[in-house]
Design a protein around this motif. Structure first.
Motif, PDB file in Angstrom:
ATOM      1  N   TYR A 262      53.603  52.077 -94.723  1.00  0.00           N
ATOM      2  CA  TYR A 262      52.264  52.574 -94.377  1.00  0.00           C
ATOM      3  C   TYR A 262      51.329  51.435 -94.005  1.00  0.00           C
ATOM      4  O   TYR A 262      50.452  51.594 -93.150  1.00  0.00           O
ATOM      5  N   VAL A 263      51.503  50.266 -94.622  1.00  0.00           N
ATOM      6  CA  VAL A 263      50.669  49.119 -94.272  1.00  0.00           C
ATOM      7  C   VAL A 263      50.958  48.676 -92.839  1.00  0.00           C
ATOM      8  O   VAL A 263      50.039  48.362 -92.069  1.00  0.00           O
ATOM      9  N   GLN A 264      52.214  48.658 -92.452  1.00  0.00           N
ATOM     10  CA  GLN A 264      52.567  48.300 -91.073  1.00  0.00           C
ATOM     11  C   GLN A 264      52.011  49.313 -90.078  1.00  0.00           C
ATOM     12  O   GLN A 264      51.584  48.944 -88.978  1.00  0.00           O
ATOM     13  N   ILE A 265      51.996  50.573 -90.464  1.00  0.00           N
ATOM     14  CA  ILE A 265      51.423  51.603 -89.591  1.00  0.00           C
ATOM     15  C   ILE A 265      49.924  51.369 -89.420  1.00  0.00           C
ATOM     16  O   ILE A 265      49.392  51.409 -88.303  1.00  0.00           O
ATOM     17  N   LEU A 266      49.235  51.102 -90.520  1.00  0.00           N
ATOM     18  CA  LEU A 266      47.798  50.825 -90.444  1.00  0.00           C
ATOM     19  C   LEU A 266      47.530  49.581 -89.600  1.00  0.00           C
ATOM     20  O   LEU A 266      46.595  49.554 -88.790  1.00  0.00           O
ATOM     21  N   GLN A 267      48.351  48.560 -89.781  1.00  0.00           N
ATOM     22  CA  GLN A 267      48.160  47.320 -89.020  1.00  0.00           C
ATOM     23  C   GLN A 267      48.359  47.541 -87.526  1.00  0.00           C
ATOM     24  O   GLN A 267      47.727  46.866 -86.706  1.00  0.00           O
ATOM     25  N   PHE A 268      49.217  48.458 -87.169  1.00  0.00           N
ATOM     26  CA  PHE A 268      49.458  48.727 -85.754  1.00  0.00           C
ATOM     27  C   PHE A 268      48.222  49.339 -85.092  1.00  0.00           C
ATOM     28  O   PHE A 268      47.855  48.949 -83.980  1.00  0.00           O
TER      29      PHE A 268
ATOM     30  N   GLY B  62      51.528  59.576 -84.219  1.00  0.00           N
ATOM     31  CA  GLY B  62      52.027  58.206 -84.140  1.00  0.00           C
ATOM     32  C   GLY B  62      52.408  57.650 -85.500  1.00  0.00           C
ATOM     33  O   GLY B  62      53.380  56.896 -85.631  1.00  0.00           O
ATOM     34  N   SER B  63      51.652  58.020 -86.531  1.00  0.00           N
ATOM     35  CA  SER B  63      51.994  57.550 -87.878  1.00  0.00           C
ATOM     36  C   SER B  63      53.355  58.086 -88.308  1.00  0.00           C
ATOM     37  O   SER B  63      54.137  57.381 -88.955  1.00  0.00           O
ATOM     38  N   GLN B  64      53.648  59.326 -87.926  1.00  0.00           N
ATOM     39  CA  GLN B  64      54.960  59.889 -88.236  1.00  0.00           C
ATOM     40  C   GLN B  64      56.053  59.225 -87.402  1.00  0.00           C
ATOM     41  O   GLN B  64      57.159  58.957 -87.900  1.00  0.00           O
ATOM     42  N   TYR B  65      55.748  58.931 -86.154  1.00  0.00           N
ATOM     43  CA  TYR B  65      56.711  58.243 -85.281  1.00  0.00           C
ATOM     44  C   TYR B  65      57.138  56.920 -85.914  1.00  0.00           C
ATOM     45  O   TYR B  65      58.336  56.621 -86.022  1.00  0.00           O
ATOM     46  N   TRP B  66      56.157  56.121 -86.347  1.00  0.00           N
ATOM     47  CA  TRP B  66      56.481  54.814 -86.908  1.00  0.00           C
ATOM     48  C   TRP B  66      57.138  54.934 -88.277  1.00  0.00           C
ATOM     49  O   TRP B  66      58.013  54.128 -88.628  1.00  0.00           O
ATOM     50  N   ALA B  67      56.746  55.929 -89.058  1.00  0.00           N
ATOM     51  CA  ALA B  67      57.391  56.134 -90.357  1.00  0.00           C
ATOM     52  C   ALA B  67      58.868  56.468 -90.176  1.00  0.00           C
ATOM     53  O   ALA B  67      59.723  55.999 -90.939  1.00  0.00           O
ATOM     54  N   GLN B  68      59.178  57.249 -89.157  1.00  0.00           N
ATOM     55  CA  GLN B  68      60.577  57.575 -88.875  1.00  0.00           C
ATOM     56  C   GLN B  68      61.360  56.355 -88.414  1.00  0.00           C
ATOM     57  O   GLN B  68      62.588  56.321 -88.542  1.00  0.00           O
TER      58      GLN B  68
ATOM     59  N   PRO C 197      52.399  67.990 -94.558  1.00  0.00           N
ATOM     60  CA  PRO C 197      52.969  67.553 -95.836  1.00  0.00           C
ATOM     61  C   PRO C 197      54.457  67.218 -95.786  1.00  0.00           C
ATOM     62  O   PRO C 197      54.942  66.434 -96.609  1.00  0.00           O
ATOM     63  N   ALA C 198      55.185  67.786 -94.824  1.00  0.00           N
ATOM     64  CA  ALA C 198      56.626  67.523 -94.722  1.00  0.00           C
ATOM     65  C   ALA C 198      56.940  66.212 -94.003  1.00  0.00           C
ATOM     66  O   ALA C 198      58.109  65.827 -93.915  1.00  0.00           O
ATOM     67  N   TRP C 199      55.933  65.524 -93.496  1.00  0.00           N
ATOM     68  CA  TRP C 199      56.174  64.265 -92.798  1.00  0.00           C
ATOM     69  C   TRP C 199      56.634  63.184 -93.770  1.00  0.00           C
ATOM     70  O   TRP C 199      56.499  63.314 -94.991  1.00  0.00           O
ATOM     71  N   ASN C 200      57.150  62.086 -93.202  1.00  0.00           N
ATOM     72  CA  ASN C 200      57.628  60.970 -94.017  1.00  0.00           C
ATOM     73  C   ASN C 200      56.514  60.438 -94.919  1.00  0.00           C
ATOM     74  O   ASN C 200      55.335  60.457 -94.563  1.00  0.00           O
ATOM     75  N   PHE C 201      56.928  59.933 -96.074  1.00  0.00           N
ATOM     76  CA  PHE C 201      55.951  59.513 -97.074  1.00  0.00           C
ATOM     77  C   PHE C 201      55.045  58.398 -96.560  1.00  0.00           C
ATOM     78  O   PHE C 201      53.840  58.381 -96.846  1.00  0.00           O
ATOM     79  N   ALA C 202      55.591  57.457 -95.787  1.00  0.00           N
ATOM     80  CA  ALA C 202      54.771  56.359 -95.257  1.00  0.00           C
ATOM     81  C   ALA C 202      53.677  56.888 -94.339  1.00  0.00           C
ATOM     82  O   ALA C 202      52.555  56.367 -94.322  1.00  0.00           O
ATOM     83  N   SER C 203      53.986  57.923 -93.567  1.00  0.00           N
ATOM     84  CA  SER C 203      52.977  58.546 -92.715  1.00  0.00           C
ATOM     85  C   SER C 203      51.877  59.170 -93.567  1.00  0.00           C
ATOM     86  O   SER C 203      50.681  59.024 -93.271  1.00  0.00           O
TER      87      SER C 203
END
Length: 209
Positions: free
Chosen positions: A191-197, A180-186, A81-87
């Motif tokens: 979130y859309v870019q993370i999903l697309q990756f 990885g989702s947290q890595y990219w959010a940082q 829960p403490a991860w970036n919102f996009a993650s």
């Protein structure tokens, strides 16, 4: 006798030719012909020594849970829960689409019919465990689906992955790495870019209310 035998063979052949195959009779579930579920059936398994649902434990009962509640009660047990919102948003979409797909493909084990269980066999579910951050992430993506270009509803798989790493190997396997989702959010990705990756040949689409 010979006539009856011949008619029986002819009937079998006729049925074999005219009957549609199971595969061809299956419906392709899309966001155009399928509404987001209102309820999902969760098989509750016995606990392990740590007090968590045991993936190999026996099924005790099946709990009907409001679909939104289920997603909110999975996300904080799969994403930090403490991860970036996009993650958290990317995780919320993966959790939702995984659940939606399995709602459309129920299974029966030991006389119990259900969509998912409460363990990592599917997704870790703990009733009423939602957190403010993860609840907000789910609310932000609730009206959207991440599907194939034609709208087909498929599961979005994910794995833990490795910390501080983009986890390229999961992209090739069509799975999202949670770390990885947290890595990219940082790195500032949405979130859309993370999903697309991680998920190739998918599109974000608004769903019917």
């Amino acid at each position: 006798m010979k006539k009856n035998w011949f008619l029986a063979i002819a009937s079998v052949l006729l049925i074999g030719v005219s009957a549609p195959s199971t595969a061809s009779a299956q419906i392709t579930h899309t966001i155009a012909n399928t509404s987001q579920p209102s309820v999902i059936r969760v098989a509750i398994r016995s606990l392990n020594p740590s007090g968590e649902g045991d993936p190999r434990g026996r099924i005790i009962w099946v709990q009907s849970v409001p679909f939104d509640q289920y997603c909110k009660d999975v996300l904080p047990n799969e994403w930090v829960p403490a991860w970036n919102f996009a993650s958290l948003q990317a995780g919320a979409m993966a959790v939702k689409m995984f659940a939606w797909y399995h709602h459309l493909h129920p299974i029966t084990i030991d006389g119990f019919t259900f969509d998912v269980d409460n363990t990592v066999n599917f997704q870790a579910f703990r009733y009423l465990s939602g957190q403010p951050e993860t609840n907000a992430a789910f609310a932000s993506i609730r009206k959207y689906a991440y599907v194939k270009p034609g709208g087909e509803i498929i599961e979005l798989n994910y794995r833990a992955g490795y910390q501080d790493d983009p986890n390229w190997q999961y992209r090739n396997a069509q799975k999202m790495a949670q770390w990885g989702s947290q890595y990219w959010a940082q790195k500032g990705r949405s979130y859309v870019q993370i999903l697309q990756f991680y998920y190739i040949d998918r599109t974000l689409t608004q769903i019917r209310s």
